[in-house]
Design a protein around this motif. Structure first.
Motif, PDB file in Angstrom:
ATOM      1  N   LYS A 142      49.717  20.979   4.238  1.00 40.43           N
ATOM      2  CA  LYS A 142      48.945  19.982   4.978  1.00 40.43           C
ATOM      3  C   LYS A 142      48.152  20.639   6.108  1.00 40.43           C
ATOM      4  O   LYS A 142      47.015  20.235   6.405  1.00 40.43           O
ATOM      5  N   LEU A 143      48.730  21.648   6.738  1.00 39.29           N
ATOM      6  CA  LEU A 143      48.004  22.383   7.776  1.00 39.29           C
ATOM      7  C   LEU A 143      46.768  23.050   7.192  1.00 39.29           C
ATOM      8  O   LEU A 143      45.670  22.973   7.751  1.00 39.29           O
ATOM      9  N   ILE A 144      46.926  23.693   6.025  1.00 44.98           N
ATOM     10  CA  ILE A 144      45.797  24.345   5.362  1.00 44.98           C
ATOM     11  C   ILE A 144      44.737  23.324   4.974  1.00 44.98           C
ATOM     12  O   ILE A 144      43.532  23.558   5.142  1.00 44.98           O
ATOM     13  N   GLN A 145      45.182  22.176   4.475  1.00 41.85           N
ATOM     14  CA  GLN A 145      44.238  21.128   4.081  1.00 41.85           C
ATOM     15  C   GLN A 145      43.412  20.657   5.279  1.00 41.85           C
ATOM     16  O   GLN A 145      42.194  20.459   5.180  1.00 41.85           O
ATOM     17  N   ILE A 146      44.066  20.476   6.418  1.00 46.13           N
ATOM     18  CA  ILE A 146      43.361  20.068   7.641  1.00 46.13           C
ATOM     19  C   ILE A 146      42.317  21.119   8.018  1.00 46.13           C
ATOM     20  O   ILE A 146      41.160  20.793   8.308  1.00 46.13           O
ATOM     21  N   LEU A 147      42.729  22.384   8.006  1.00 46.90           N
ATOM     22  CA  LEU A 147      41.836  23.459   8.447  1.00 46.90           C
ATOM     23  C   LEU A 147      40.677  23.668   7.478  1.00 46.90           C
ATOM     24  O   LEU A 147      39.554  23.958   7.906  1.00 46.90           O
ATOM     25  N   ILE A 148      40.915  23.527   6.176  1.00 54.70           N
ATOM     26  CA  ILE A 148      39.834  23.659   5.193  1.00 54.70           C
ATOM     27  C   ILE A 148      38.772  22.589   5.439  1.00 54.70           C
ATOM     28  O   ILE A 148      37.561  22.865   5.417  1.00 54.70           O
ATOM     29  N   ASN A 149      39.208  21.365   5.706  1.00 55.23           N
ATOM     30  CA  ASN A 149      38.270  20.286   6.006  1.00 55.23           C
ATOM     31  C   ASN A 149      37.427  20.600   7.231  1.00 55.23           C
ATOM     32  O   ASN A 149      36.206  20.424   7.234  1.00 55.23           O
ATOM     33  N   LEU A 150      38.082  21.077   8.286  1.00 52.25           N
ATOM     34  CA  LEU A 150      37.379  21.339   9.544  1.00 52.25           C
ATOM     35  C   LEU A 150      36.466  22.565   9.441  1.00 52.25           C
ATOM     36  O   LEU A 150      35.353  22.568   9.971  1.00 52.25           O
ATOM     37  N   GLU A 202      24.788  11.083  11.574  1.00 55.23           N
ATOM     38  CA  GLU A 202      23.571  11.824  11.245  1.00 55.23           C
ATOM     39  C   GLU A 202      23.100  12.607  12.453  1.00 55.23           C
ATOM     40  O   GLU A 202      22.923  12.069  13.544  1.00 55.23           O
ATOM     41  N   ASN A 203      22.961  13.921  12.267  1.00 53.51           N
ATOM     42  CA  ASN A 203      22.437  14.810  13.291  1.00 53.51           C
ATOM     43  C   ASN A 203      21.265  15.585  12.726  1.00 53.51           C
ATOM     44  O   ASN A 203      21.395  16.278  11.712  1.00 53.51           O
ATOM     45  N   ASN A 204      20.126  15.473  13.351  1.00 51.13           N
ATOM     46  CA  ASN A 204      18.940  16.209  12.901  1.00 51.13           C
ATOM     47  C   ASN A 204      18.674  15.995  11.413  1.00 51.13           C
ATOM     48  O   ASN A 204      18.325  16.923  10.679  1.00 51.13           O
ATOM     49  N   GLY A 205      18.908  14.751  10.957  1.00 53.97           N
ATOM     50  CA  GLY A 205      18.625  14.433   9.554  1.00 53.97           C
ATOM     51  C   GLY A 205      19.722  14.823   8.598  1.00 53.97           C
ATOM     52  O   GLY A 205      19.604  14.635   7.388  1.00 53.97           O
ATOM     53  N   THR A 206      20.839  15.380   9.088  1.00 54.29           N
ATOM     54  CA  THR A 206      21.941  15.806   8.226  1.00 54.29           C
ATOM     55  C   THR A 206      23.126  14.874   8.416  1.00 54.29           C
ATOM     56  O   THR A 206      23.569  14.651   9.544  1.00 54.29           O
ATOM     57  N   LYS A 207      23.641  14.315   7.307  1.00 55.30           N
ATOM     58  CA  LYS A 207      24.788  13.421   7.380  1.00 55.30           C
ATOM     59  C   LYS A 207      26.084  14.194   7.184  1.00 55.30           C
ATOM     60  O   LYS A 207      26.109  15.249   6.566  1.00 55.30           O
ATOM     61  N   THR A 208      27.180  13.612   7.718  1.00 51.18           N
ATOM     62  CA  THR A 208      28.468  14.305   7.703  1.00 51.18           C
ATOM     63  C   THR A 208      29.196  14.216   6.374  1.00 51.18           C
ATOM     64  O   THR A 208      30.247  14.806   6.223  1.00 51.18           O
ATOM     65  N   GLY A 209      28.712  13.463   5.398  1.00 58.46           N
ATOM     66  CA  GLY A 209      29.393  13.375   4.109  1.00 58.46           C
ATOM     67  C   GLY A 209      29.919  11.976   3.850  1.00 58.46           C
ATOM     68  O   GLY A 209      29.362  10.995   4.317  1.00 58.46           O
ATOM     69  N   SER A 210      30.998  11.892   3.068  1.00 60.57           N
ATOM     70  CA  SER A 210      31.524  10.588   2.656  1.00 60.57           C
ATOM     71  C   SER A 210      32.208   9.848   3.791  1.00 60.57           C
ATOM     72  O   SER A 210      32.444   8.655   3.712  1.00 60.57           O
ATOM     73  N   GLY A 211      32.556  10.552   4.857  1.00 65.61           N
ATOM     74  CA  GLY A 211      33.259   9.905   5.953  1.00 65.61           C
ATOM     75  C   GLY A 211      34.761   9.864   5.771  1.00 65.61           C
ATOM     76  O   GLY A 211      35.465   9.250   6.564  1.00 65.61           O
ATOM     77  N   LEU A 212      35.274  10.520   4.735  1.00 59.88           N
ATOM     78  CA  LEU A 212      36.717  10.519   4.488  1.00 59.88           C
ATOM     79  C   LEU A 212      37.424  11.752   5.039  1.00 59.88           C
ATOM     80  O   LEU A 212      38.569  11.677   5.455  1.00 59.88           O
ATOM     81  N   GLY A 213      36.740  12.900   5.023  1.00 65.75           N
ATOM     82  CA  GLY A 213      37.372  14.169   5.382  1.00 65.75           C
ATOM     83  C   GLY A 213      38.049  14.156   6.740  1.00 65.75           C
ATOM     84  O   GLY A 213      39.232  14.495   6.873  1.00 65.75           O
TER      85      GLY A 213
END
Length: 354
Positions: A142-150, A202-213
């Protein structure tokens, strides 16, 4: 009469709301229980495409296959996010503590994120505090999963040739990990929405993704009795700081195999009812110069083992199989050969207690 009518309307609304909660919980529980069935074919698609990449291909075919593989991995990440969110929502995600070294975590992160980082010619630097124990007890996966997302977020919002810094430290009873980048940063007015489900910033026209991560990150951190905060300045980068409960562990010698030569020419038993999984595992073990022998059922494996025709070094067993399950197979093997090393394999996140 008016009062009774109003009360009936309120009760009806409450009933609808309650039924919706039950239905939503049912959906989460259904997806959580279906994780094995959903992940297995997705893993097969990725495994076959990676095997196909190693065959003779034209330049055009290779380009197409690389794009397909990239899309498959992205799809798998979305599937994983949805299934993980469902497990968390249904309360089926469990904490599984184990002893591991921070260096192991770093190696896993490098292996997982290395190619992405290289694609943008970025640098990722890891730092371990001198005060941090070499070995700790926590939920490693779970720690690895958190860090991979970030780290994935930092990679996405950091320009070519940018730098990502990952630091490990301790603070009282907490393992503290910071992920810092010099990317585009996040507007202070939008930082409060980062951990909102399906919210795309959205920052500078770039969205963060699905919003789930990030929602999953926050829920996993809370599951580990920790916290997550963000510090960011628009145009100058962001820093996410994760704190999770941990325990130091000194009286343990790390025996992680560093040299695959030790596995050369070893006979390995593979037991899996899924033909795709058998093919992918067999090819992988061949690459490591091992000698895999695959079985499609528990009965087939038992006949092979009891026949003593092969000196197996260890076995890889799928725990979810029709008829005799992997867990039951392991019990039968241990009754006859108590020192036979066995490794459980499954697309499930939670194993059956035996």
């Amino acid at each position: 009469t008016i009062f009774i009518s109003v009360l009936q309307i309120i009760l009806e609304k409450e009933k609808i709301s309650y039924e919706k909660e039950i239905l939503d919980y049912g959906k989460d529980l259904f997806l959580a229980n279906m994780s094995h069935e959903i992940r297995t074919p997705a893993n097969g698609v990725i495994g076959y495409s990676q095997l196909l990449m190693q065959t003779q291909l034209s330049i055009t075919q290779k380009n197409y296959l690389q794009s397909q593989n990239k899309c498959s991995l992205q799809l798998m990440q979305i599937i994983n996010d949805i299934l993980d969110f469902s497990k968390l929502a249904a309360g089926k995600m469990e904490v599984r503590n184990e002893c591991f070294s921070i260096q192991e975590v770093i190696e896993d992160l490098k292996n997982t994120m290395g190619q992405k980082i290289q694609e943008k010619n970025q640098n990722i630097n890891f730092f371990i505090s001198d005060t941090l124990y070499n070995l700790v007890i926590s939920d490693k996966q779970k720690l690895i999963q958190i860090l991979i997302n970030l780290i994935s977020n930092a990679h996405k919002f950091t320009d070519v040739n940018g730098t990502i810094k990952v630091g490990f430290d301790i603070e009282d009873d907490y393992l503290v990990v910071s992920i810092k980048d010099n990317g585009i940063g996040i507007d202070i007015d939008k930082q409060s929405k980062l951990f909102s489900i399906f919210e795309q910033i959205e920052n500078n026209g770039t969205k963060t993704g699905s919003g789930l991560g990030l929602v999953i990150c926050e829920k996993l951190v809370k599951l580990l009795s920790g916290s997550i905060v963000v510090k960011s300045i628009l145009g100058k980068g962001s820093e996410f700081i994760v704190k999770v409960i941990y325990k130091p562990y000194n009286d343990f010698e790390n025996t992680l195999i560093q040299n695959l030569d030790l596995l050369k020419d070893k006979n390995v038993l593979i037991v899996d009812d899924n033909s795709d999984n058998r093919i992918v595992l067999t090819e992988l073990l061949f690459e490591w110069n091992m000698k895999p022998i695959a079985c499609a059922s528990a009965l087939e494996a038992l006949r092979l083992i009891m026949g003593n025709r092969h000196d197996f070094s260890f076995g890889l067993i799928d725990i979810v199989m029709p008829g005799i399950s992997g867990v039951e197979l392991a019990k039968q093997i241990k009754e006859e050969k108590p020192f036979f090393p066995l490794i459980a394999l499954s697309s499930l996140d939670t194993f059956v207690n035996t």
